[in-house]
Design a protein around this motif. Structure first.
Motif, PDB file in Angstrom:
ATOM      1  N   ASN A  95       0.829  -1.189   0.000  1.00 23.75           N
ATOM      2  CA  ASN A  95       0.000   0.000   0.000  1.00 23.75           C
ATOM      3  C   ASN A  95       0.870   1.249   0.000  1.00 23.75           C
ATOM      4  N   GLN A  96       0.566   2.185  -0.882  1.00 22.95           N
ATOM      5  CA  GLN A  96       1.377   3.394  -0.988  1.00 22.95           C
ATOM      6  C   GLN A  96       1.246   4.234   0.279  1.00 22.95           C
ATOM      7  N   THR A  97       2.363   4.759   0.762  1.00 18.98           N
ATOM      8  CA  THR A  97       2.356   5.486   2.025  1.00 18.98           C
ATOM      9  C   THR A  97       1.714   6.876   1.903  1.00 18.98           C
ATOM     10  N   ASP A  98       1.894   7.542   0.762  1.00 21.28           N
ATOM     11  CA  ASP A  98       1.331   8.889   0.621  1.00 21.28           C
ATOM     12  C   ASP A  98       1.107   9.211  -0.856  1.00 21.28           C
ATOM     13  N   SER A  99      -0.028   8.748  -1.388  1.00 19.12           N
ATOM     14  CA  SER A  99      -0.294   8.962  -2.815  1.00 19.12           C
ATOM     15  C   SER A  99      -0.659  10.416  -3.112  1.00 19.12           C
ATOM     16  N   ARG A 100      -1.164  11.141  -2.114  1.00 20.78           N
ATOM     17  CA  ARG A 100      -1.481  12.557  -2.356  1.00 20.78           C
ATOM     18  C   ARG A 100      -0.220  13.365  -2.596  1.00 20.78           C
TER      19      ARG A 100
END
Length: 199
Positions: free
Chosen positions: A7-12
């Protein structure tokens, strides 16, 4: 089986990194290929603990992923796509990644399965390996990406290709703990396999 939920840690902040991760993982043989499961998440199902370790370290190298490893069965026959899969292995992987999202681990890899003692031991070894992988510089990776583990006499060829001295290659290998990493990978894989064997 071994399920990875990554899971990506910070896609924003970082944008969508899923296509890059899928490209990096494409050479890992999987029972159910790595694919986007939802939004900024990738999942895959593997049979081999060594390839599970490889995949986890590829994701950890990127520095932008929570890596959850679930050790347990996935319902068969396997579907064509990971998003249609079910079983305890996926539940364990989800629990592992959820635990990472709540914590502040420096090396975001977690293992979950039916045997807590073994899962904690596997997780500890993977975190040590992940620490080694994540701390390498770009210059070190330029050298290491041209090396094959266990092959002797490569450093001269790598030095020529990069236009640096053999001593510089040797120093990069030593500083990056490349030999130590590859010596310890089988231990992580063995611990993962023991979780399946003891059941």
């Amino acid at each position: 089986m071994f399920t990875l939920t990554i899971n990506q840690t910070d896609s924003r902040r970082d944008g969508d990194l899923v296509p890059k991760l899928l490209k990096d993982l494409r050479h890992i043989p999987a029972r159910l290929d790595f694919d986007r499961s939802v939004e900024d998440e990738v999942q895959g199902v593997l049979d081999c603990p060594h390839q599970t370790v490889d995949a986890a370290l590829i994701a950890l190298r990127a520095g932008a992923w929570f890596v959850g490893i679930g050790v347990g069965p996935v319902n068969e026959p396997l579907p064509n796509q990971i998003k249609d899969a079910s079983g305890h292995g996926l539940v364990y992987a989800r629990r592992a990644v959820d635990r990472l999202r709540q914590g502040k681990e420096r090396v975001p890899v977690a293992v979950d399965g039916p045997l807590p003692d073994l899962t904690h031991e596997a997780e500890a070894v993977l975190r040590l390996l992940g620490h080694i992988v994540r701390d390498r510089s770009e210059a070190e990776w330029r050298v290491l990406d041209l090396l094959t583990p266990g092959v002797r006499g490569q450093q001269k060829a790598v030095a020529q290709e990069l236009g640096i001295t053999t001593q510089a290659v040797s120093k990069a290998v030593a500083r990056s703990q490349w030999n130590e990493e590859h010596a310890a990978r089988p231990a992580a894989a063995r611990l993962l396999s023991l979780i399946l064997e003891v059941r």
